[in-house]
Design a protein around this motif. Structure first.
Motif, PDB file in Angstrom:
ATOM      1  N   ASN A 157       2.327   1.745  -3.423  1.00 52.18           N
ATOM      2  CA  ASN A 157       1.291   2.327  -4.289  1.00 52.18           C
ATOM      3  C   ASN A 157       1.176   3.830  -4.057  1.00 52.18           C
ATOM      4  O   ASN A 157       1.173   4.622  -4.999  1.00 52.18           O
ATOM      5  N   ARG A 158       1.079   4.208  -2.804  1.00 55.85           N
ATOM      6  CA  ARG A 158       0.810   5.603  -2.463  1.00 55.85           C
ATOM      7  C   ARG A 158       2.003   6.492  -2.781  1.00 55.85           C
ATOM      8  O   ARG A 158       1.859   7.539  -3.400  1.00 55.85           O
ATOM      9  N   GLU A 159       3.192   6.069  -2.356  1.00 58.60           N
ATOM     10  CA  GLU A 159       4.339   6.973  -2.468  1.00 58.60           C
ATOM     11  C   GLU A 159       5.054   6.876  -3.808  1.00 58.60           C
ATOM     12  O   GLU A 159       5.719   7.825  -4.223  1.00 58.60           O
ATOM     13  N   ALA A 200       0.840  -1.207   0.000  1.00 57.86           N
ATOM     14  CA  ALA A 200       0.000   0.000   0.000  1.00 57.86           C
ATOM     15  C   ALA A 200       0.874   1.256   0.000  1.00 57.86           C
ATOM     16  O   ALA A 200       0.591   2.234  -0.693  1.00 57.86           O
ATOM     17  N   ARG A 201       1.961   1.194   0.773  1.00 57.69           N
ATOM     18  CA  ARG A 201       2.869   2.345   0.823  1.00 57.69           C
ATOM     19  C   ARG A 201       3.537   2.578  -0.535  1.00 57.69           C
ATOM     20  O   ARG A 201       3.686   3.722  -0.979  1.00 57.69           O
TER      21      ARG A 201
END
Ligand code: TRP
Length: 308
Positions: free
Chosen positions: A213-215, A210-211
């Protein structure tokens, strides 16, 4: 914040390996740090309670080993009860928490400052796997690195060796370390600790995707990966992986990575040592194993090491 560039480079390099891998230090964004704290409260996750029990049981001896008036450097943000016990018993001249998660670091330092008004705190935001500039007033006594939580087990023995050598160099001739090390034990207990029933460890592992994906603008579909942790007895370690549930491809910026069904990303190891094994490792890195404390169930160890 970790510079986005090195995060991107590390992720692309790791996913390009024949056995895909991601560096575990990236677990600890704000959500990852919170999930990790939740892991530490899990019924199945014995290391936190075992280490606390041994710290409680031997706090006087541990503080005597470290020496009153030393500068206490903690690797990790130190939000724990055991850090408080140690600070209270040792009354260090200065306390230097070092952590990769700026958020966790600031929060922990502020809480500690409220609990110990007299304490001089110098929080250092950084990655302790590399040499650090530790701000240190002159003549503040012996330097003692406190490295609890068996974080050293998340390094390979070769990396742990290099890390101990580097730390010994930074501590100087009088330096000492207090290192928490999880012990080899019944594999069913180990398995349960990294496969909790509520799935908190799974959420922690998946949060890494998820990190990314986000960053980094990647498109991992989290439901297509599953947490998989097992004890590898030949190598004496828990391995954590994220297994692809289907053949799929994932884009990270302009890099595309193909996954076969069942292919894994290796996200972390947690090595387990016998007392003798860890002593030998410390010795090879220039430390004398002077003391070792265990909890009553003999599940966890704390080593008092002195620069040899
Ligand atoms: N170092 C501890 C261990 O290996 C804590 C830890 C780090 C951990 N990463 C983890 C625990 C991931 C569970 C899952 O046990």
């Amino acid at each position: 914040m970790i510079p986005a560039d090195s995060f991107r480079e590390d992720v692309i390099a790791g996913l390009s390996l024949p056995q895909k891998a991601l560096p575990p230090k990236y677990f600890y964004d704000a959500r990852g740090s919170r999930l990790f704290e939740a892991i530490c409260r899990l019924r199945e996750y014995y290391p936190t309670r075992s280490e606390l029990a041994l710290t409680r049981g031997h706090i006087g001896a541990i503080a005597r080993f470290a020496g009153k008036g030393s500068t206490l450097i903690e690797y990790g943000s130190g939000e724990s009860v055991k850090s408080r016990l140690l600070i209270g018993a040792l009354r260090p001249a200065a306390y230097v928490p070092v952590d990769i998660s700026e958020h966790a670091l600031r929060r922990a330092a502020a809480k500690l400052q409220r609990a110990f008004r007299w304490l001089d705190i110098y929080a250092v935001h950084g990655d302790f796997s590399r040499p650090l500039k530790i701000p240190m007033a002159q003549g503040r006594g012996r330097r003692v690195v406190y490295f609890p939580g068996s974080t050293i087990g998340n390094l390979t023995p070769q990396e742990a060796h290099a890390f101990l050598r580097m730390t010994r160099g930074q501590l100087g001739p009088q330096g000492a370390m207090l290192v928490g090390v999880d012990l080899k034990k019944d594999t069913a207990l180990l398995h349960a600790a990294y496969n909790d029933a509520r799935g908190v460890t799974a959420a922690f592992n998946l949060n890494l995707l998820a990190r990314i994906n986000r960053e980094l603008g990647a498109d991992f579909r989290l439901r297509r990966f599953r947490h998989y942790a097992f004890y590898n007895p030949a190598r004496g370690r828990i391995e954590m992986h994220l297994v692809s549930l289907a053949a799929q491809s994932v884009d990270v910026g302009d890099h595309r990575f193909a996954f076969e069904a069942g292919e894994s990303i290796h996200t972390e190891n947690s090595y387990k040592y016998s007392v003798q094994e860890f002593r030998a490792l410390a010795k090879s890195a220039g430390f004398r194993g002077e003391k070792v404390w265990l909890d009553p169930k003999r599940q966890f160890s704390l080593h008092g090491l002195v620069a040899a």
